[in-house]
Scaffold this motif. Structure first.
Motif, PDB file in Angstrom:
ATOM      1  N   CYS A 183      55.406  86.298  38.076  1.00  0.00           N
ATOM      2  CA  CYS A 183      56.753  86.734  38.490  1.00  0.00           C
ATOM      3  C   CYS A 183      56.737  87.669  39.699  1.00  0.00           C
ATOM      4  N   VAL A 184      55.568  88.248  40.034  1.00  0.00           N
ATOM      5  CA  VAL A 184      55.572  89.385  40.965  1.00  0.00           C
ATOM      6  C   VAL A 184      56.036  88.998  42.368  1.00  0.00           C
ATOM      7  N   ALA A 185      55.468  87.935  42.929  1.00  0.00           N
ATOM      8  CA  ALA A 185      55.818  87.570  44.314  1.00  0.00           C
ATOM      9  C   ALA A 185      57.287  87.157  44.401  1.00  0.00           C
ATOM     10  N   PHE A 186      57.751  86.431  43.397  1.00  0.00           N
ATOM     11  CA  PHE A 186      59.151  86.001  43.408  1.00  0.00           C
ATOM     12  C   PHE A 186      60.077  87.210  43.279  1.00  0.00           C
ATOM     13  N   ASP A 187      59.731  88.144  42.404  1.00  0.00           N
ATOM     14  CA  ASP A 187      60.551  89.362  42.252  1.00  0.00           C
ATOM     15  C   ASP A 187      60.581  90.161  43.548  1.00  0.00           C
ATOM     16  N   LEU A 188      59.431  90.246  44.226  1.00  0.00           N
ATOM     17  CA  LEU A 188      59.383  90.996  45.481  1.00  0.00           C
ATOM     18  C   LEU A 188      60.235  90.301  46.541  1.00  0.00           C
ATOM     19  N   TYR A 189      60.128  88.989  46.609  1.00  0.00           N
ATOM     20  CA  TYR A 189      60.919  88.216  47.590  1.00  0.00           C
ATOM     21  C   TYR A 189      62.413  88.471  47.385  1.00  0.00           C
ATOM     22  N   ARG A 190      62.851  88.414  46.141  1.00  0.00           N
ATOM     23  CA  ARG A 190      64.277  88.645  45.841  1.00  0.00           C
ATOM     24  C   ARG A 190      64.665  90.094  46.152  1.00  0.00           C
ATOM     25  N   HIS A 191      63.768  91.018  45.803  1.00  0.00           N
ATOM     26  CA  HIS A 191      64.035  92.448  46.014  1.00  0.00           C
ATOM     27  C   HIS A 191      64.232  92.759  47.499  1.00  0.00           C
ATOM     28  N   LEU A 192      63.490  92.044  48.361  1.00  0.00           N
ATOM     29  CA  LEU A 192      63.582  92.297  49.806  1.00  0.00           C
ATOM     30  C   LEU A 192      64.716  91.508  50.457  1.00  0.00           C
ATOM     31  N   GLY A 193      65.497  90.813  49.631  1.00  0.00           N
ATOM     32  CA  GLY A 193      66.665  90.112  50.176  1.00  0.00           C
ATOM     33  C   GLY A 193      66.440  88.644  50.455  1.00  0.00           C
ATOM     34  N   GLY A 194      65.279  88.113  50.056  1.00  0.00           N
ATOM     35  CA  GLY A 194      65.007  86.686  50.269  1.00  0.00           C
ATOM     36  C   GLY A 194      65.998  85.841  49.489  1.00  0.00           C
ATOM     37  N   GLY A 195      66.563  84.838  50.133  1.00  0.00           N
ATOM     38  CA  GLY A 195      67.595  84.024  49.492  1.00  0.00           C
ATOM     39  C   GLY A 195      67.133  82.616  49.185  1.00  0.00           C
ATOM     40  N   TYR A 196      68.072  81.844  48.643  1.00  0.00           N
ATOM     41  CA  TYR A 196      67.716  80.484  48.211  1.00  0.00           C
ATOM     42  C   TYR A 196      67.448  79.529  49.375  1.00  0.00           C
ATOM     43  N   PRO A 197      68.315  79.443  50.426  1.00  0.00           N
ATOM     44  CA  PRO A 197      68.076  78.418  51.464  1.00  0.00           C
ATOM     45  C   PRO A 197      66.692  78.528  52.102  1.00  0.00           C
ATOM     46  N   SER A 198      66.271  79.776  52.424  1.00  0.00           N
ATOM     47  CA  SER A 198      64.959  79.906  53.067  1.00  0.00           C
ATOM     48  C   SER A 198      63.842  79.582  52.070  1.00  0.00           C
ATOM     49  N   ARG A 199      64.046  79.920  50.790  1.00  0.00           N
ATOM     50  CA  ARG A 199      63.046  79.570  49.768  1.00  0.00           C
ATOM     51  C   ARG A 199      62.863  78.062  49.721  1.00  0.00           C
ATOM     52  N   TYR A 200      63.968  77.343  49.856  1.00  0.00           N
ATOM     53  CA  TYR A 200      63.950  75.887  49.767  1.00  0.00           C
ATOM     54  C   TYR A 200      63.153  75.293  50.926  1.00  0.00           C
ATOM     55  N   TYR A 201      63.488  75.713  52.177  1.00  0.00           N
ATOM     56  CA  TYR A 201      62.814  75.043  53.295  1.00  0.00           C
ATOM     57  C   TYR A 201      61.377  75.495  53.456  1.00  0.00           C
ATOM     58  N   LEU A 202      61.089  76.789  53.146  1.00  0.00           N
ATOM     59  CA  LEU A 202      59.696  77.195  53.330  1.00  0.00           C
ATOM     60  C   LEU A 202      58.786  76.564  52.277  1.00  0.00           C
ATOM     61  N   ALA A 203      59.319  76.355  51.055  1.00  0.00           N
ATOM     62  CA  ALA A 203      58.511  75.679  50.031  1.00  0.00           C
ATOM     63  C   ALA A 203      58.255  74.226  50.435  1.00  0.00           C
ATOM     64  N   SER A 204      59.242  73.600  51.090  1.00  0.00           N
ATOM     65  CA  SER A 204      59.072  72.208  51.536  1.00  0.00           C
ATOM     66  C   SER A 204      57.949  72.095  52.560  1.00  0.00           C
ATOM     67  N   ILE A 205      57.729  73.173  53.321  1.00  0.00           N
ATOM     68  CA  ILE A 205      56.653  73.148  54.330  1.00  0.00           C
ATOM     69  C   ILE A 205      55.315  73.514  53.677  1.00  0.00           C
ATOM     70  N   VAL A 206      55.360  74.571  52.839  1.00  0.00           N
ATOM     71  CA  VAL A 206      54.117  75.147  52.309  1.00  0.00           C
ATOM     72  C   VAL A 206      53.390  74.187  51.370  1.00  0.00           C
ATOM     73  N   MET A 207      54.123  73.550  50.484  1.00  0.00           N
ATOM     74  CA  MET A 207      53.457  72.768  49.441  1.00  0.00           C
ATOM     75  C   MET A 207      52.643  71.596  50.013  1.00  0.00           C
ATOM     76  N   PRO A 208      53.195  70.785  50.940  1.00  0.00           N
ATOM     77  CA  PRO A 208      52.354  69.714  51.514  1.00  0.00           C
ATOM     78  C   PRO A 208      51.157  70.264  52.289  1.00  0.00           C
ATOM     79  N   ILE A 209      51.331  71.420  52.950  1.00  0.00           N
ATOM     80  CA  ILE A 209      50.200  71.996  53.719  1.00  0.00           C
ATOM     81  C   ILE A 209      49.057  72.372  52.771  1.00  0.00           C
ATOM     82  N   ILE A 210      49.406  73.006  51.641  1.00  0.00           N
ATOM     83  CA  ILE A 210      48.356  73.426  50.704  1.00  0.00           C
ATOM     84  C   ILE A 210      47.631  72.200  50.124  1.00  0.00           C
TER      85      ILE A 210
END
Ligand SMILES: [Fe+2]
Ligand SMILES: [Fe+2]
Length: 297
Positions: A183-210
């Motif tokens: 939960c830690v990284a997700f909680d930190l992301y939300r705490h710093l103001g990270g929102g849903y749209p950017s979570r969506y597109y960055l995950a779309s990039i990150v997962m195929p790269i990994i």
């Protein structure tokens, strides 16, 4: 933060690699190399997690979250050191060349995802946005490591095949801590103001790269095995992907399709990492991990 999970425990570990064979799952060279690539893939990323989270610390206004982030950093740096130790004392002892894999990951995390992306110096608001973006990347990767952690602590086929206990313990200790701190990284992301749209597109990039980096690195390890010389293993060759599917079907590796399905929950607007694993199951392993017990003694 409104979690009801026990506080994270940073654990030291000690591994003795003197008896671990390169083919650590007997009779399964493809699966052994494929999982061995984890030792090369993870350290650069996990040290980078620590550097990014260290910069985020002064921005955290919740004391409980700050102490979780600190414990997370201590766990991740121990993971990175343990896998780097396996590369040094285990893979290198078997004559495996690893630098071409780790060089690629170092460039990705230090140059492309560093504090000065592609040499640009960022200040003020862009610097903060770049930091939150990178915390979001870490949250996406942490979802992947939690999925893999669940797979590894629940896998029984490797034990039944007589897999090397030291490598199994490295994978399970690490996998269990990934579930524990899911939960830690997700909680930190939300705490710093990270929102849903950017979570969506960055995950779309990150997962195929990994996934691409993992298969690319595993192919490099297989190239060094004379049994695969005629296959010319490469991330671009269908043979490599076909073998991954075949070994997954036979139960030796997690299936690519299963992994993709498990990644989808991160795209859910109501995603909650607490639902992605069992802390009790993770702690049950951590309390009996031979490496953790050896270091404690
Ligand atoms: Fe980790
Ligand atoms: Fe992690």
């Amino acid at each position: 933060m409104s979690r009801f999970l026990p506080p994270l425990v940073p654990r030291k570990v000690a591994f003795d690699w003197s008896d671990t064979p390169l083919e650590w799952i007997p009779g399964q060279p493809f699966a052994s190399h494929f999982i061995n690539e984890i030792n090369l893939l993870l350290p650069a990323g996990e040290f980078w997690f620590c550097r990014v989270f260290n910069q985020a610390l002064p921005l955290i206004t919740d004391d409980a979250l700050r102490s979780e982030v600190k414990a997370f950093m201590r766990q991740e740096s121990m993971h990175a050191r343990a896998h780097a130790g396996a590369t040094e004392s285990y893979l290198h002892a078997h004559g495996i060349e690893t630098e071409s894999n780790t060089r690629l990951e170092d460039q990705l995390f230090e140059k492309l995802l560093g504090d000065q992306p592609m040499g640009f110096t960022l200040k003020g608001r862009p610097a903060r946005q770049w930091l939150v973006f990178r915390v979001g990347i870490i949250a996406a990767i942490e979802h992947m490591t939690c999925v893999l952690g669940n797979y590894i602590i629940r896998n029984r086929q490797w034990d039944e095949a007589g897999a090397d206990p030291t490598l199994l313990d490295l994978l399970r200790w690490h996998g269990a801590e990934e579930v524990e701190h899911r939960c830690v990284a997700f909680d930190l992301y939300r705490h710093l103001g990270g929102g849903y749209p950017s979570r969506y597109y960055l995950a779309s990039i990150v997962m195929p790269i990994i996934f691409g980096l993992w298969v690319h690195g595993a192919a490099h390890l297989m190239k060094q095995d004379p049994r695969f010389a005629d296959k010319k293993p490469s991330v671009f060759r269908p043979w490599m992907w076909g073998q991954w599917f075949k070994h997954a079907r036979d139960g030796w590796l997690p299936s690519p399709l299963w992994l993709i399905t498990k990644e989808l929950s991160f795209f859910d607007p109501w995603y909650n990492p607490e639902n992605e694993g069992s802390t009790e199951e993770a702690l049950a392993y951590l309390n009996r991990s031979p490496a953790a017990l050896a270091a404690a003694a």
